[in-house]
Design a protein around this motif. Structure first.
Motif, PDB file in Angstrom:
ATOM      1  N   UNK A 225       0.925  -1.139   0.000  1.00  0.00           N
ATOM      2  CA  UNK A 225       0.000   0.000   0.000  1.00  0.00           C
ATOM      3  C   UNK A 225       0.961   1.183   0.000  1.00  0.00           C
ATOM      4  N   UNK A 226       0.841   2.068  -0.987  1.00  0.00           N
ATOM      5  CA  UNK A 226       1.952   2.986  -1.247  1.00  0.00           C
ATOM      6  C   UNK A 226       1.503   4.393  -1.581  1.00  0.00           C
ATOM      7  N   UNK A 227       2.462   5.298  -1.536  1.00  0.00           N
ATOM      8  CA  UNK A 227       2.304   6.580  -2.204  1.00  0.00           C
ATOM      9  C   UNK A 227       3.271   6.591  -3.376  1.00  0.00           C
ATOM     10  N   UNK A 228       2.756   6.943  -4.552  1.00  0.00           N
ATOM     11  CA  UNK A 228       3.540   6.896  -5.788  1.00  0.00           C
ATOM     12  C   UNK A 228       3.737   8.290  -6.358  1.00  0.00           C
ATOM     13  N   UNK A 229       4.935   8.505  -6.891  1.00  0.00           N
ATOM     14  CA  UNK A 229       5.167   9.674  -7.735  1.00  0.00           C
ATOM     15  C   UNK A 229       5.360   9.125  -9.143  1.00  0.00           C
ATOM     16  N   UNK A 230       4.612   9.674 -10.082  1.00  0.00           N
ATOM     17  CA  UNK A 230       4.587   9.085 -11.419  1.00  0.00           C
ATOM     18  C   UNK A 230       4.744  10.165 -12.488  1.00  0.00           C
ATOM     19  N   UNK A 231       5.625   9.900 -13.455  1.00  0.00           N
ATOM     20  CA  UNK A 231       5.759  10.763 -14.638  1.00  0.00           C
ATOM     21  C   UNK A 231       5.368   9.963 -15.868  1.00  0.00           C
ATOM     22  N   UNK A 232       4.442  10.503 -16.632  1.00  0.00           N
ATOM     23  CA  UNK A 232       4.111   9.880 -17.918  1.00  0.00           C
ATOM     24  C   UNK A 232       4.064  10.995 -18.961  1.00  0.00           C
ATOM     25  N   UNK A 233       3.881  10.609 -20.227  1.00  0.00           N
ATOM     26  CA  UNK A 233       3.796  11.613 -21.296  1.00  0.00           C
ATOM     27  C   UNK A 233       2.616  12.559 -21.046  1.00  0.00           C
ATOM     28  N   UNK A 234       1.637  12.126 -20.243  1.00  0.00           N
ATOM     29  CA  UNK A 234       0.450  12.962 -19.990  1.00  0.00           C
ATOM     30  C   UNK A 234       0.618  13.901 -18.807  1.00  0.00           C
ATOM     31  N   UNK A 235       1.659  13.718 -17.997  1.00  0.00           N
ATOM     32  CA  UNK A 235       1.819  14.618 -16.855  1.00  0.00           C
ATOM     33  C   UNK A 235       2.550  13.993 -15.686  1.00  0.00           C
ATOM     34  N   UNK A 236       2.349  14.598 -14.522  1.00  0.00           N
ATOM     35  CA  UNK A 236       3.114  14.224 -13.335  1.00  0.00           C
ATOM     36  C   UNK A 236       2.169  14.193 -12.136  1.00  0.00           C
ATOM     37  N   UNK A 237       2.340  13.213 -11.278  1.00  0.00           N
ATOM     38  CA  UNK A 237       1.578  13.149 -10.022  1.00  0.00           C
ATOM     39  C   UNK A 237       2.543  12.875  -8.872  1.00  0.00           C
ATOM     40  N   UNK A 238       2.377  13.630  -7.804  1.00  0.00           N
ATOM     41  CA  UNK A 238       3.220  13.464  -6.619  1.00  0.00           C
ATOM     42  C   UNK A 238       2.435  12.761  -5.526  1.00  0.00           C
TER      43      UNK A 238
ATOM     44  N   UNK B  97      -1.860   6.841 -17.494  1.00  0.00           N
ATOM     45  CA  UNK B  97      -0.898   6.330 -16.510  1.00  0.00           C
ATOM     46  C   UNK B  97      -1.080   4.814 -16.371  1.00  0.00           C
ATOM     47  N   UNK B  98      -0.127   4.030 -16.865  1.00  0.00           N
ATOM     48  CA  UNK B  98      -0.277   2.567 -16.815  1.00  0.00           C
ATOM     49  C   UNK B  98      -0.054   1.958 -15.431  1.00  0.00           C
ATOM     50  N   UNK B  99       0.324   2.767 -14.445  1.00  0.00           N
ATOM     51  CA  UNK B  99       0.611   2.210 -13.115  1.00  0.00           C
ATOM     52  C   UNK B  99      -0.614   1.457 -12.578  1.00  0.00           C
ATOM     53  N   UNK B 100      -0.348   0.265 -12.092  1.00  0.00           N
ATOM     54  CA  UNK B 100      -1.424  -0.501 -11.460  1.00  0.00           C
ATOM     55  C   UNK B 100      -2.231  -1.337 -12.433  1.00  0.00           C
ATOM     56  N   UNK B 101      -1.890  -1.259 -13.730  1.00  0.00           N
ATOM     57  CA  UNK B 101      -2.651  -2.049 -14.712  1.00  0.00           C
ATOM     58  C   UNK B 101      -2.570  -3.540 -14.353  1.00  0.00           C
ATOM     59  N   UNK B 102      -1.357  -4.001 -14.041  1.00  0.00           N
ATOM     60  CA  UNK B 102      -1.172  -5.424 -13.739  1.00  0.00           C
ATOM     61  C   UNK B 102      -1.933  -5.845 -12.490  1.00  0.00           C
ATOM     62  N   UNK B 103      -1.935  -4.989 -11.493  1.00  0.00           N
ATOM     63  CA  UNK B 103      -2.599  -5.344 -10.229  1.00  0.00           C
ATOM     64  C   UNK B 103      -4.119  -5.255 -10.351  1.00  0.00           C
TER      65      UNK B 103
ATOM     66  N   UNK C 133      -5.852   2.597 -16.476  1.00  0.00           N
ATOM     67  CA  UNK C 133      -4.851   3.388 -17.207  1.00  0.00           C
ATOM     68  C   UNK C 133      -5.429   4.662 -17.813  1.00  0.00           C
ATOM     69  N   UNK C 134      -6.735   4.859 -17.690  1.00  0.00           N
ATOM     70  CA  UNK C 134      -7.350   6.059 -18.272  1.00  0.00           C
ATOM     71  C   UNK C 134      -7.043   7.333 -17.482  1.00  0.00           C
ATOM     72  N   UNK C 135      -6.575   7.164 -16.245  1.00  0.00           N
ATOM     73  CA  UNK C 135      -6.245   8.357 -15.456  1.00  0.00           C
ATOM     74  C   UNK C 135      -5.114   8.023 -14.485  1.00  0.00           C
ATOM     75  N   UNK C 136      -4.589   9.032 -13.806  1.00  0.00           N
ATOM     76  CA  UNK C 136      -3.524   8.811 -12.831  1.00  0.00           C
ATOM     77  C   UNK C 136      -4.065   8.071 -11.609  1.00  0.00           C
ATOM     78  N   UNK C 137      -3.144   7.392 -10.935  1.00  0.00           N
ATOM     79  CA  UNK C 137      -3.440   6.731  -9.666  1.00  0.00           C
ATOM     80  C   UNK C 137      -4.714   5.899  -9.808  1.00  0.00           C
TER      81      UNK C 137
END
Ligand code: AMP
Length: 308
Positions: free
Chosen positions: A9-22, A228-234, A270-274
């Motif tokens: 269970x995490x806090x993620x910072x993510x950079x993709x071509x669509x933007x950045x989330x802290x 943002x593809x993060x979490x697609x697998x999970x 993957x349609x949106x961040x986080x």
């Protein structure tokens, strides 16, 4: 039929071509639960730090995710920073801080020990094995892993593989684990290592399933924009396990449908961040995209066979 998931269970910072989330809510166990809870009751085994926001705890409880075994320890929550390439199938880990995750020794509640469905998200195979050993008579045990454990904890991973019903890995991990470049050979070799079913996640190319009944391939649901593809697998794993738990039994047909539901859940993630998209998702939307997916991949429906 309840599902127990152990993982980050995490806090993620993510950079993709669509933007950045802290510091957005992330973690494998979190994505998994939020997807799986549409299908079956889920409870998390995990650990967070003192910085874990009450609003995030509330969000999980409001969605009826059981967090009684989510421990809160002094220190900070696990943090991951990922950066995606232009080709979103590729990403680099910029930094990773285990924080309270270091020294985490999961203990299942008596309820969780009696669960039927267990998902061991990506943590050390040693911990995954320890959790699996606490469950008394599971109907189905599935696990995810990553390159780091394949390279650095091979004996522990080998021991775990022998007791798995389902293993999920991406294509590079399948190659690394098997030593085979060709994915069909890799799939067959991994089945020899223990898991009854292997699901190879291939990002925008979809999922390849291997079992004693042969192979099954599903494409990813085609989207105009992946944010943002993060979490697609999970979330894939959450949808897939959720469906299996709801059915309460397993055969090839149920497994294939489960893989399609997993694909649908990942396509929304993957349609949106986080977890933003998953959190506003409705069952109607899941159902709608499931039907759209079936139509997308159906080459011999009677609809196309109109007499000429
Ligand atoms: P996925 O994109 O499905 O591989 O999952 C990404 C999630 O896994 C992110 O939310 C991260 O917080 C989490 N994560 C990344 N690296 C690790 C790791 N080494 N151990 C556990 N969780 C991780």
């Amino acid at each position: 039929m309840g599902i127990v998931v152990v993982g980050s269970v995490a806090y993620d910072t993510v950079d993709t071509a669509s933007g950045h989330r802290d510091n957005a809510l992330g973690g494998a166990a979190t994505y998994f639960s939020i997807a799986a809870r549409f299908f079956a009751p889920v409870s998390i085994v995990g650990v967070v730090g003192e910085d874990f926001q009450p609003e995030h705890e509330r969000m999980l409880v409001d969605r009826r995710i059981d967090i009684r075994a989510m421990e809160r320890h002094p220190g900070k929550t696990f943090h991951w920073h990922g950066r995606y390439h232009e080709d979103m199938n590729k990403r680099d880990t910029v930094s990773l801080a285990l924080n309270v995750f270091e020294g985490f020794n999961p203990t299942l509640t008596p309820d969780q020990q009696r669960c039927d469905y267990l998902f061991l998200a990506n943590i050390s195979p040693e911990l995954q094995y320890r959790v699996a050993s606490q469950v008394t008579a599971p109907k189905l045990v599935a696990a995810d892993t990553m390159d780091f454990w394949i390279q650095n904890a091979r004996p522990q991973l080998t021991r775990l593989l022998e007791r798995l019903d389902i293993l999920t890995v991406n294509d590079e991990e399948a190659r690394m684990l098997s030593g085979e470049h060709n994915l069909v050979k890799a799939g067959r070799a991994i089945l020899q290592m223990g898991p009854k079913i292997l699901l190879v996640k291939r990002g925008e190319y979809g999922v390849l399933q291997f079992s004693k009944d042969g192979m099954f391939a599903v494409p990813a649901y085609p989207l105009e924009e992946v944010v943002d593809p993060t979490g697609a697998g999970d979330s894939f794993a959450g949808g897939m396990m959720g469906f299996l738990a709801r059915q309460g039994r397993l055969n090839e047909s149920i497994l294939r449908t489960a893989v399609v539901y997993g694909t649908v859940m990942a396509s929304y993630t993957v349609e949106n961040f986080s977890m933003d998209r998953l959190l506003e998702l409705t069952w109607e939307e899941i159902d709608y995209r499931y039907r759209a997916f079936i139509e997308l991949t159906d080459s011999h429906s009677n609809r196309w066979n109109s007499p000429s």
